[in-house]
Scaffold this motif. Sequence first.
Motif, PDB file in Angstrom:
ATOM      1  N   SER A 183       0.858  -1.192   0.000  1.00 19.80           N
ATOM      2  CA  SER A 183       0.000   0.000   0.000  1.00 19.80           C
ATOM      3  C   SER A 183       0.889   1.235   0.000  1.00 19.80           C
ATOM      4  O   SER A 183       1.510   1.571   1.012  1.00 19.80           O
ATOM      5  CB  SER A 183      -0.914  -0.005   1.230  1.00 19.80           C
ATOM      6  N   GLY A 184       0.941   1.925  -1.129  1.00 18.65           N
ATOM      7  CA  GLY A 184       1.906   2.999  -1.319  1.00 18.65           C
ATOM      8  C   GLY A 184       1.590   4.315  -0.660  1.00 18.65           C
ATOM      9  O   GLY A 184       2.458   5.199  -0.600  1.00 18.65           O
ATOM     10  N   GLN A 185       0.373   4.494  -0.149  1.00 19.33           N
ATOM     11  CA  GLN A 185       0.005   5.763   0.492  1.00 19.33           C
ATOM     12  C   GLN A 185      -0.437   5.547   1.936  1.00 19.33           C
ATOM     13  O   GLN A 185      -1.222   6.320   2.469  1.00 19.33           O
ATOM     14  CB  GLN A 185      -1.128   6.434  -0.292  1.00 19.33           C
ATOM     15  N   CYS A 186       0.075   4.537   2.568  1.00 23.75           N
ATOM     16  CA  CYS A 186      -0.323   4.193   3.933  1.00 23.75           C
ATOM     17  C   CYS A 186       0.906   4.162   4.837  1.00 23.75           C
ATOM     18  O   CYS A 186       1.721   3.235   4.762  1.00 23.75           O
ATOM     19  CB  CYS A 186      -1.034   2.848   3.949  1.00 23.75           C
ATOM     20  N   PRO A 237       0.880  -3.911  -9.024  1.00 25.80           N
ATOM     21  CA  PRO A 237      -0.228  -3.277  -9.755  1.00 25.80           C
ATOM     22  C   PRO A 237      -0.261  -1.771  -9.544  1.00 25.80           C
ATOM     23  O   PRO A 237       0.160  -1.267  -8.499  1.00 25.80           O
ATOM     24  CB  PRO A 237      -1.475  -3.945  -9.165  1.00 25.80           C
ATOM     25  N   GLU A 238      -0.765  -1.048 -10.536  1.00 24.31           N
ATOM     26  CA  GLU A 238      -0.794   0.406 -10.475  1.00 24.31           C
ATOM     27  C   GLU A 238      -1.604   0.931  -9.286  1.00 24.31           C
ATOM     28  O   GLU A 238      -1.317   2.004  -8.757  1.00 24.31           O
ATOM     29  CB  GLU A 238      -1.370   0.976 -11.780  1.00 24.31           C
ATOM     30  N   SER A 239      -2.577   0.172  -8.845  1.00 23.63           N
ATOM     31  CA  SER A 239      -3.423   0.612  -7.725  1.00 23.63           C
ATOM     32  C   SER A 239      -2.646   0.799  -6.436  1.00 23.63           C
ATOM     33  O   SER A 239      -3.086   1.511  -5.531  1.00 23.63           O
ATOM     34  CB  SER A 239      -4.550  -0.392  -7.495  1.00 23.63           C
ATOM     35  N   ALA A 240      -1.472   0.186  -6.348  1.00 25.17           N
ATOM     36  CA  ALA A 240      -0.662   0.297  -5.130  1.00 25.17           C
ATOM     37  C   ALA A 240      -0.248   1.742  -4.860  1.00 25.17           C
ATOM     38  O   ALA A 240      -0.101   2.149  -3.703  1.00 25.17           O
ATOM     39  CB  ALA A 240       0.579  -0.585  -5.241  1.00 25.17           C
ATOM     40  N   ASP A 243      -3.048   3.449  -2.916  1.00 23.22           N
ATOM     41  CA  ASP A 243      -3.708   2.679  -1.856  1.00 23.22           C
ATOM     42  C   ASP A 243      -3.353   3.245  -0.482  1.00 23.22           C
ATOM     43  O   ASP A 243      -2.197   3.209  -0.064  1.00 23.22           O
ATOM     44  CB  ASP A 243      -3.297   1.212  -1.940  1.00 23.22           C
ATOM     45  N   ASN A 244      -4.348   3.754   0.232  1.00 24.65           N
ATOM     46  CA  ASN A 244      -4.135   4.333   1.569  1.00 24.65           C
ATOM     47  C   ASN A 244      -4.294   3.302   2.684  1.00 24.65           C
ATOM     48  O   ASN A 244      -4.433   3.642   3.856  1.00 24.65           O
ATOM     49  CB  ASN A 244      -5.103   5.490   1.813  1.00 24.65           C
ATOM     50  N   GLY A 245      -4.257   2.040   2.313  1.00 24.99           N
ATOM     51  CA  GLY A 245      -4.402   0.966   3.280  1.00 24.99           C
ATOM     52  C   GLY A 245      -5.705   0.215   3.136  1.00 24.99           C
ATOM     53  O   GLY A 245      -5.880  -0.850   3.732  1.00 24.99           O
ATOM     54  N   SER A 246      -6.612   0.733   2.316  1.00 25.50           N
ATOM     55  CA  SER A 246      -7.919   0.098   2.153  1.00 25.50           C
ATOM     56  C   SER A 246      -7.811  -1.282   1.508  1.00 25.50           C
ATOM     57  O   SER A 246      -8.680  -2.139   1.695  1.00 25.50           O
ATOM     58  CB  SER A 246      -8.846   0.989   1.327  1.00 25.50           C
ATOM     59  N   THR A 386       8.196   8.166   1.873  1.00 26.17           N
ATOM     60  CA  THR A 386       8.191   6.859   1.218  1.00 26.17           C
ATOM     61  C   THR A 386       7.447   6.899  -0.110  1.00 26.17           C
ATOM     62  O   THR A 386       7.896   6.298  -1.097  1.00 26.17           O
ATOM     63  CB  THR A 386       7.570   5.787   2.134  1.00 26.17           C
ATOM     64  N   SER A 387       6.337   7.622  -0.162  1.00 23.89           N
ATOM     65  CA  SER A 387       5.585   7.705  -1.413  1.00 23.89           C
ATOM     66  C   SER A 387       6.423   8.353  -2.513  1.00 23.89           C
ATOM     67  O   SER A 387       6.477   7.864  -3.651  1.00 23.89           O
ATOM     68  CB  SER A 387       4.291   8.494  -1.198  1.00 23.89           C
ATOM     69  N   GLU A 388       7.086   9.457  -2.165  1.00 22.64           N
ATOM     70  CA  GLU A 388       7.927  10.132  -3.156  1.00 22.64           C
ATOM     71  C   GLU A 388       9.115   9.260  -3.554  1.00 22.64           C
ATOM     72  O   GLU A 388       9.498   9.215  -4.731  1.00 22.64           O
ATOM     73  CB  GLU A 388       8.420  11.452  -2.584  1.00 22.64           C
ATOM     74  N   ALA A 389       9.672   8.544  -2.586  1.00 20.53           N
ATOM     75  CA  ALA A 389      10.838   7.707  -2.883  1.00 20.53           C
ATOM     76  C   ALA A 389      10.457   6.495  -3.733  1.00 20.53           C
ATOM     77  O   ALA A 389      11.200   6.099  -4.638  1.00 20.53           O
ATOM     78  CB  ALA A 389      11.493   7.249  -1.584  1.00 20.53           C
TER      79      ALA A 389
END
Length: 417
Positions: A183-186, A237-240, A243-246, A386-389
Amino acid sequence: MRLLKTTSLALLTLGLISSASFGAETYTMWARTSAEAFMPTLIEAFNASHEDQIDLQIVPSEELIQKYATAAAGGSAPDFLALDLIFTAALADAGQLVDLTDIVKALPYYDQLSPAHLAMGTRDGKIFGTPMSADASVLLWNKDLYRAAGLDPEKGPTNWAEIEEQAAKVTAIADDTHGFYFSGQCGGCAAFTFMPLVWANGGEFFVEGGTKAQLNTPEMRDAVDLYRDMWAKGYVPESAQTDNGSNFFGGFASGKVGISILGSFAVGSLAANSPDLDYGVTYIPGKTGGWSSFAGGDNFVATAGRDNEAGITEFLEFIYSVEGQTVLAHGGSLPTRNDIAEKALEGLDSRYLIATEAMAGGHRTPSSPVYNDLLNSRTGPWVQATSEAFFGPESEIENALKRGEETMQNILDMAAF
C-alpha cells in the motif's frame, strides 16, 4: 411455624447471596475494532469464571484515541483499555495511565512477556502498558501462483534478489497476476511491512534513545530501490500507488498476488474468508539473508486515578493463563507469554508458529510519544517520504528522504521527552 421457618430460610439464603455479591466489581474496558475477533470472547471467558466482571465496548480503531482523550478529560474514561501499543507512551506522558510496574514485575512469568510490548509500555523505567494481544509482520507467498510460474511452492524468498526474481515469474503468468503488492500511500502499513526490510538490512530509523531520526541512509536507499525496481517493471499493480491501506490485505487475499508482506492476522483472516487459498508464511528477509519483523499489537493499560489494583491483577493473571492465551490465539492474536505460546497454539494452523517466532525475535516497535505524527499520519513525513521515494523521479529520491528526515527531526525536537 413451618411458614416462618421457610421464610427465615429464604431470607437467610438471600442474605448470603447478597453478601457474596457485595464485593463484586464491574470494570469498564474499551478495545478497538481490530481486536473484535478475540476480545469479546476473552471477556466472556473471564466473566464466566470470575465474580468481578468486565463490561467491554468495541470502539472504531480510528476513533479510539480521540474518544479516550475526550472521556479522560471529562472523567468518564474506561477503567481498562486495550490500546495500540504505539500510543502507550503518549498517554503515559499525559499522566492518564496507571503505573503497573509493581503489579507486572510481581508476575512469576514476567520475563516471558513480549519484550516488544513491554518496551513500548515503559517510560522512565516505569511500566504503563503490558502485553495484551500481539501481531508480527511476516511474508506470505501464494503457492498456487508459484506452481503456475514454475517455482517451488514450498520455498518462499530468503533474500531480496529472490523476492524480485519470484515476483517477476508470477507477474508473467497472466495479465491479471502480479508478483508483489504494498500500500503505497499508507504510513502505518509501510511502518509495519517496509521497516523490517531496512532493519534486516542493518538499518535503523530512530537512534540516541529515539531522539534522532535517520531516514537518508544506505540501508533505507537499498530497500527503496527494491520497491522502485519492482514497481518500474510492473510487478506491482498500479493501484498500489494510491492505496491508503484500504486494500492492504485484499490484494493478497484475491489470489492474484504472489508475494505480500502482511501481519500474522492474515493467517486467521484467510482461514475464515479464503480457506481454499494455498499459501506459505516466512520471515521478512534482509538484502542478502537474515530477517526482521515489526512486533506490534495492543497493550493493556489502566486509567489513572482509580483504585483498581485488585481488578488489574485479576485480569492480567487471567489473560496470561493458558486459558487466556488460548482464547487469544484461537481468535487470531499471537500469544504474548512466550513460555506457554506453543501450548496456546495447539491445534491451530502451523503457520502461526512462524509468526510467533517472528514476534519473539522481531524488532522492537519505535517508541515515541509522537509516533502518530512521525509515522501514522496520512500527511506526515513518513508517508510523504516513502511515497515520493517509491514512485517519484529517481533524481528526487535523496531529497525526499532528506526532507522526511528533517521533518521527523523537527517533530522530535518539539516533543517533550
